[in-house]
Design a protein around this motif. Structure first.
Motif, PDB file in Angstrom:
ATOM      1  N   SER A 182      10.492   0.068  -4.142  1.00 53.42           N
ATOM      2  CA  SER A 182      10.825   0.968  -5.245  1.00 53.42           C
ATOM      3  C   SER A 182       9.977   2.220  -5.111  1.00 53.42           C
ATOM      4  O   SER A 182       9.125   2.323  -4.221  1.00 53.42           O
ATOM      5  N   TYR A 183      10.164   3.142  -6.016  1.00 55.32           N
ATOM      6  CA  TYR A 183       9.388   4.380  -5.983  1.00 55.32           C
ATOM      7  C   TYR A 183       7.904   4.091  -6.116  1.00 55.32           C
ATOM      8  O   TYR A 183       7.057   4.771  -5.523  1.00 55.32           O
ATOM      9  N   TYR A 184       7.589   3.049  -6.907  1.00 54.70           N
ATOM     10  CA  TYR A 184       6.188   2.731  -7.171  1.00 54.70           C
ATOM     11  C   TYR A 184       5.637   1.646  -6.239  1.00 54.70           C
ATOM     12  O   TYR A 184       4.466   1.288  -6.331  1.00 54.70           O
ATOM     13  N   SER A 185       6.477   1.137  -5.362  1.00 57.75           N
ATOM     14  CA  SER A 185       6.044   0.075  -4.452  1.00 57.75           C
ATOM     15  C   SER A 185       6.426   0.467  -3.033  1.00 57.75           C
ATOM     16  O   SER A 185       7.496   0.124  -2.529  1.00 57.75           O
ATOM     17  N   LYS A 186       5.547   1.205  -2.395  1.00 59.12           N
ATOM     18  CA  LYS A 186       5.832   1.788  -1.101  1.00 59.12           C
ATOM     19  C   LYS A 186       5.603   0.788   0.044  1.00 59.12           C
ATOM     20  O   LYS A 186       4.634   0.023   0.028  1.00 59.12           O
ATOM     21  N   ASP A 201      10.374   0.912   1.366  1.00 60.29           N
ATOM     22  CA  ASP A 201       9.919   0.910  -0.020  1.00 60.29           C
ATOM     23  C   ASP A 201      10.740  -0.071  -0.849  1.00 60.29           C
ATOM     24  O   ASP A 201      11.978  -0.084  -0.767  1.00 60.29           O
ATOM     25  N   SER A 247       6.727  -1.999   1.013  1.00 60.79           N
ATOM     26  CA  SER A 247       6.322  -3.319   0.538  1.00 60.79           C
ATOM     27  C   SER A 247       7.361  -4.405   0.740  1.00 60.79           C
ATOM     28  O   SER A 247       7.137  -5.548   0.328  1.00 60.79           O
ATOM     29  N   SER A 249       0.837  -1.195   0.000  1.00 63.87           N
ATOM     30  CA  SER A 249       0.000   0.000   0.000  1.00 63.87           C
ATOM     31  C   SER A 249       0.868   1.240   0.000  1.00 63.87           C
ATOM     32  O   SER A 249       2.025   1.196   0.365  1.00 63.87           O
ATOM     33  N   THR A 250       0.283   2.358  -0.389  1.00 59.00           N
ATOM     34  CA  THR A 250       1.020   3.627  -0.430  1.00 59.00           C
ATOM     35  C   THR A 250       0.888   4.320   0.916  1.00 59.00           C
ATOM     36  O   THR A 250      -0.202   4.428   1.474  1.00 59.00           O
TER      37      THR A 250
END
Length: 220
Positions: free
Chosen positions: A14-18, A12, A20, A1-2
């Motif tokens: 990655s930048y798109y996978s907070k 995180d 996680s 989830s963000t």
């Protein structure tokens, strides 16, 4: 989830996978905190880790707190005979004196065997430590100790180091220390780059000289 701030143990991926994946020192699908594996172990962390302590070579135990059986290894696998031991009052180590009955060893050969068993040739930093070893009769037998001079250095007071468990230079030792014997280090024939004990003092010696006795130290 963000999220703006991850829960403890999460970071995180990655930048798109907070938030996680597991932070360092956390393991499993729930990113639980790793146990304390001490200075001789590493936790199997990360999402696929199981949190167990992976111990350094020769160390054992759930949390890698059981030290190597240096004495047993030298006796059983390298043919040394156990002679005596004594505990240091000022350092948390135990000194063992062992003897190679059938033939002597060079300093480098002794170092290799001690290191392969998870120990190290003994260090000395005070008069108290030398006095303790006197009580076990060790210095009368000229045992090798863990002191070596760097290649290319000469006397006086040049390039002496106590070597660590890996045989690497670790702590510098002064050539003018009072722990040396009279007129030592003498560097006879410009060829004395290792050390042993001789009549209760430190003496420089040819690294290729054969001596039956070694003095090792292991943690208590």
């Amino acid at each position: 989830s963000t999220c703006n701030q991850c829960d403890v143990g999460w970071v995180d991926a990655s930048y798109y996978s907070k938030c996680s994946t597991c932070a360092s020192g956390y393991y499993g699908s729930n990113c639980l905190a790793c146990p304390n594996c001490g200075s001789h172990g590493t936790c199997d962390d990360g999402p696929s880790g199981d949190g167990r302590c992976d111990c350094d070579s020769l160390w054992s135990g759930t949390y890698c707190t059981t030290p190597p059986d240096v004495k047993g290894c030298l006796v059983n696998y390298h043919g040394y005979t156990y002679v005596s031991y004594v505990d240091s009052p000022s350092r948390n180590v135990r000194y063992y004196r062992l003897r190679k009955e059938t033939s002597g060893r060079t300093w480098n050969d002794a170092l290799t065997r001690v290191n392969s068993c998870g120990g190290k040739l003994a260090w000395f930093t005070s008069e108290d430590e030398l006095a303790v070893v006197e009580g076990m009769g060790g210095s009368y037998q000229d045992p090798y100790i863990g002191l070596r001079q760097r290649s290319g250095y000469g006397e006086p007071d040049r390039g002496w180091y106590w070597v660590d468990e890996n045989g690497d230079d670790a702590v510098p030792f002064s050539g003018s220390s009072s722990l040396w014997g009279n007129n030592e280090p003498g560097d006879s024939n410009n060829n004395e780059d290792c050390a042993n004990l001789y009549w209760h003092r430190i003496n420089d010696i040819d690294c290729n000289a054969y001596h039956p006795n070694i003095l090792i130290e292991v943690p208590r």
